[in-house]
Design an enzyme around this catalytic site. Structure first.
Site, mmCIF file in Angstrom:
data_model
loop_
_atom_site.group_PDB
_atom_site.id
_atom_site.type_symbol
_atom_site.label_atom_id
_atom_site.label_comp_id
_atom_site.label_asym_id
_atom_site.label_seq_id
_atom_site.Cartn_x
_atom_site.Cartn_y
_atom_site.Cartn_z
ATOM 1 N N HIS A 97 53.037 10.799 19.602
ATOM 2 C CA HIS A 97 53.818 9.670 19.978
ATOM 3 C C HIS A 97 53.084 8.406 19.908
ATOM 4 O O HIS A 97 51.896 8.574 19.437
ATOM 5 C CB HIS A 97 54.215 10.083 21.599
ATOM 6 C CG HIS A 97 55.246 10.877 21.779
ATOM 7 N ND1 HIS A 97 56.536 10.741 21.953
ATOM 8 C CD2 HIS A 97 55.130 12.308 21.909
ATOM 9 C CE1 HIS A 97 56.911 11.863 22.215
ATOM 10 N NE2 HIS A 97 56.252 12.774 22.052
ATOM 11 N N SER A 98 53.620 7.234 20.450
ATOM 12 C CA SER A 98 52.715 6.143 20.373
ATOM 13 C C SER A 98 53.416 5.350 21.714
ATOM 14 O O SER A 98 54.565 5.654 22.138
ATOM 15 C CB SER A 98 53.017 5.125 19.185
ATOM 16 O OG SER A 98 54.073 4.627 18.838
ATOM 17 N N TYR A 99 52.631 4.362 22.262
ATOM 18 C CA TYR A 99 51.297 4.024 21.780
ATOM 19 C C TYR A 99 50.396 4.118 22.920
ATOM 20 O O TYR A 99 50.818 4.319 24.231
ATOM 21 C CB TYR A 99 51.350 2.623 21.319
ATOM 22 C CG TYR A 99 51.684 1.597 22.256
ATOM 23 C CD1 TYR A 99 50.584 0.847 22.913
ATOM 24 C CD2 TYR A 99 52.872 1.347 22.438
ATOM 25 C CE1 TYR A 99 51.291 -0.326 24.005
ATOM 26 C CE2 TYR A 99 53.493 0.209 23.399
ATOM 27 C CZ TYR A 99 52.648 -0.489 24.161
ATOM 28 O OH TYR A 99 52.692 -1.357 25.181
ATOM 29 N N TYR A 130 51.126 6.958 35.715
ATOM 30 C CA TYR A 130 52.725 6.808 35.923
ATOM 31 C C TYR A 130 53.220 8.436 35.795
ATOM 32 O O TYR A 130 52.696 8.956 35.057
ATOM 33 C CB TYR A 130 53.426 5.846 34.932
ATOM 34 C CG TYR A 130 53.058 6.171 33.435
ATOM 35 C CD1 TYR A 130 53.777 6.994 32.583
ATOM 36 C CD2 TYR A 130 51.724 5.479 33.049
ATOM 37 C CE1 TYR A 130 53.455 7.073 31.308
ATOM 38 C CE2 TYR A 130 51.460 5.765 31.399
ATOM 39 C CZ TYR A 130 52.422 6.581 30.766
ATOM 40 O OH TYR A 130 51.986 6.725 29.534
ATOM 41 N N ALA A 182 62.538 7.242 18.596
ATOM 42 C CA ALA A 182 62.895 6.553 17.531
ATOM 43 C C ALA A 182 62.036 5.526 17.001
ATOM 44 O O ALA A 182 61.833 5.165 15.709
ATOM 45 C CB ALA A 182 64.458 6.093 17.723
ATOM 46 N N ARG A 183 61.661 4.296 17.805
ATOM 47 C CA ARG A 183 61.147 3.219 17.574
ATOM 48 C C ARG A 183 59.585 3.447 17.177
ATOM 49 O O ARG A 183 58.750 2.736 16.886
ATOM 50 C CB ARG A 183 61.211 2.325 18.579
ATOM 51 C CG ARG A 183 60.347 2.740 20.145
ATOM 52 C CD ARG A 183 60.950 1.894 21.307
ATOM 53 N NE ARG A 183 60.384 2.322 22.442
ATOM 54 C CZ ARG A 183 60.493 1.631 23.733
ATOM 55 N NH1 ARG A 183 61.365 0.901 23.618
ATOM 56 N NH2 ARG A 183 60.295 2.268 24.743
ATOM 57 N N GLU A 184 58.877 4.864 17.409
ATOM 58 C CA GLU A 184 57.641 5.100 17.367
ATOM 59 C C GLU A 184 57.199 5.380 15.758
ATOM 60 O O GLU A 184 56.995 6.609 15.546
ATOM 61 C CB GLU A 184 57.168 5.823 18.239
ATOM 62 C CG GLU A 184 57.377 5.620 19.674
ATOM 63 C CD GLU A 184 57.081 6.561 20.835
ATOM 64 O OE1 GLU A 184 56.630 7.783 20.381
ATOM 65 O OE2 GLU A 184 57.345 6.437 21.892
ATOM 66 N N ARG A 222 62.411 13.799 27.840
ATOM 67 C CA ARG A 222 62.668 14.235 29.335
ATOM 68 C C ARG A 222 63.725 14.985 29.584
ATOM 69 O O ARG A 222 64.155 15.520 30.323
ATOM 70 C CB ARG A 222 63.211 12.898 29.967
ATOM 71 C CG ARG A 222 62.434 11.674 29.738
ATOM 72 C CD ARG A 222 60.923 11.893 30.672
ATOM 73 N NE ARG A 222 60.248 10.757 30.673
ATOM 74 C CZ ARG A 222 59.514 10.281 30.029
ATOM 75 N NH1 ARG A 222 59.071 11.209 28.890
ATOM 76 N NH2 ARG A 222 58.817 9.285 30.024
ATOM 77 N N GLU A 278 49.034 10.345 22.120
ATOM 78 C CA GLU A 278 49.579 8.946 21.963
ATOM 79 C C GLU A 278 48.618 8.139 20.930
ATOM 80 O O GLU A 278 47.621 7.671 21.235
ATOM 81 C CB GLU A 278 49.515 8.285 23.049
ATOM 82 C CG GLU A 278 50.419 8.994 24.384
ATOM 83 C CD GLU A 278 51.794 8.455 24.243
ATOM 84 O OE1 GLU A 278 52.254 7.705 23.222
ATOM 85 O OE2 GLU A 278 52.692 9.207 24.899
#
Length: 435
Positions: free
Chosen positions: A319-321, A371, A186-188, A267, A394
């Site tokens: 996606h980001s970032y 990661y 949501a925040r991207e 996920r 990204e």
């Protein structure tokens, strides 16, 4: 969350009973962990209320972390005492948020009629604005644009895919197709904005890009997580997950329900679900859900992709970032048999991107990233559906603004990503003809 709150003002509030979360006085730290102990301490720190790790901590790589005012002094002292390198990128996250999308009476685009298109690219738009823009395109360019509702979100909002094709008919096209989704997290905000920029190039500048719509059908979902996207506009700008609830399951935990809503939709896919890099804790940002495709959003996307699996030749998720072009992983977490093909096409894309503005995107295979992740959509598309050219992109930047990228970055980011996708599409089509 225990952040300071203030009442919002938005036309999209009618389904919510909330107060806007403020990040006034919150700091954005960049920390360079050089030891395993520091990594573990950062993970422990991230479990504290109102602390956010924006990227997973990795040894000898910088990590960005949001800290509330009440612990800033103690964290500074601890970092200095342990000789841990750090810098402060912002001393007021709320100011970054306010500067990113300022409220002006003339800044919001209002759809009035089919002849009025004032959708701007210097501002991040609401879900209503986005939906109206898509409706405008369908009505204005009805000869090659259609909108398909592929399902509904957890809160009942339509998941709208725009179909762009020169074969506009009720008969299923036989042409190859490309799928692009955005706004999973949501925040991207840059992600839906870039998806809409791509749509604009394919539709409103179709005369220039006609070869792309004559030879390929495009299916683009600009906002995959509409509930979360609205929530970032009305309540919590830094919310990541969806907004689904499963109270019977979540009540086993002792966190506030508002903190424990939602699933990380990247996920929740049925490939290596709930392995490394995801959480079983419903209050965690990487909560994988109760089972693969437990969420209506991922079920709708996967069902649509499966219905068109014989034609989709490229799968892209925005996606980001961090400015990375990610190649999917496989069951062995090593190089796939077609690794060289994926690498070749990815390299062509990032090289063409760089020529435009000089922006560096790192082409990385997931088994080489530092990661772990699991249950991702591109891995599912590649390994379960068989879409050979599946990538996660990204977007900008590399952390100066992170998830709060200024709107001035929308157009340059959109231009370079469209350039990369155009190059990728042409290269894949030529390769298919030659094989």
């Amino acid at each position: 969350m225990n952040c300071a709150e203030s009442k919002p003002s938005s036309e999209e509030e009618e389904n919510y009973d909330f107060k806007r979360i403020s990040y006034k006085g919150y700091h954005l730290f960049r920390i360079w962990p050089r030891s395993d102990d520091t990594i573990e301490n950062l993970k422990i720190l991230s479990e504290q209320p109102n602390v956010q790790l924006w990227l997973p901590p990795v040894k000898n790589m910088s990590v960005d972390i949001v800290l509330p005012p009440n612990i800033i002094s103690s964290i500074k002292e601890e970092l200095k005492e342990n000789s841990i390198e750090f810098s402060i990128l912002s001393t007021d996250i709320q100011k970054l948020i306010s500067d990113q999308n300022p409220r002006h009476s003339d800044s919001r685009w209002k759809f009035k009629n089919e002849q009025t298109n004032k959708f701007t690219w210097t501002h991040y738009h609401s879900l209503d604005d986005i939906s109206n823009y898509l409706e405008y395109l369908r009505s204005t360019y009805s000869n090659f644009v259609d909108l398909i509702t592929i399902g509904k979100s957890a809160e009942g909002r339509d998941l709208k895919v725009i179909r762009i094709s020169s074969d506009k008919s009720d008969i299923e096209s036989l042409k190859p197709a490309i799928w692009i989704d955005a706004g999973v997290h949501a925040r991207e905000w840059i992600s839906p904005a870039v998806a809409l920029f791509i749509i604009k190039q394919l539709v409103e500048f179709n005369n220039t890009n006609k070869n792309l719509t004559q030879n390929v059908d495009w299916y683009i979902l600009p906002v995959s997580n509409p509930d979360g996207y609205i929530y970032t506009h009305t309540t919590d700008r830094l919310w990541k997950k969806s907004r689904s609830t499963d109270d019977g399951f979540r009540n086993r935990y002792f966190w506030e329900e508002s903190d424990c809503k939602g699933v990380d939709l990247n996920r929740n896919w049925d490939f290596r679900w709930n392995e490394d890099g995801s959480s079983e804790n419903p209050c965690h940002d990487t909560y994988a859900g109760r089972h693969p495709f437990s969420e209506p959003e991922t079920r709708a996307m996967s069902n649509f992709i499966l219905e068109h699996r014989d034609r989709i030749i490229i799968y892209l998720t925005l996606h980001s970032y961090s400015q990375m072009w990610l190649m999917p992983s496989n069951p062995t977490k090593s190089k796939s048999n077609d690794y060289d093909d994926l690498l070749y096409m990815g390299r062509k894309a990032v090289e063409s991107l760089k020529k435009l503005h000089g922006t560096n995107y790192k082409l990385v295979a997931k088994h080489n990233i530092f990661y772990p992740t699991s249950g991702n959509s591109d891995d599912w598309a590649k390994n379960k559906v068989g879409i050979k050219y599946s990538y996660t992109i990204e977007l900008r930047d590399r952390g100066t603004y992170g998830f709060l990228l200024p709107p001035s970055e929308i157009i340059p980011t959109g231009k370079e990503i469209f350039t990369a996708i155009r190059t990728l599409t042409k290269s894949v089509l030529i390769n298919a003809l030659d094989s």
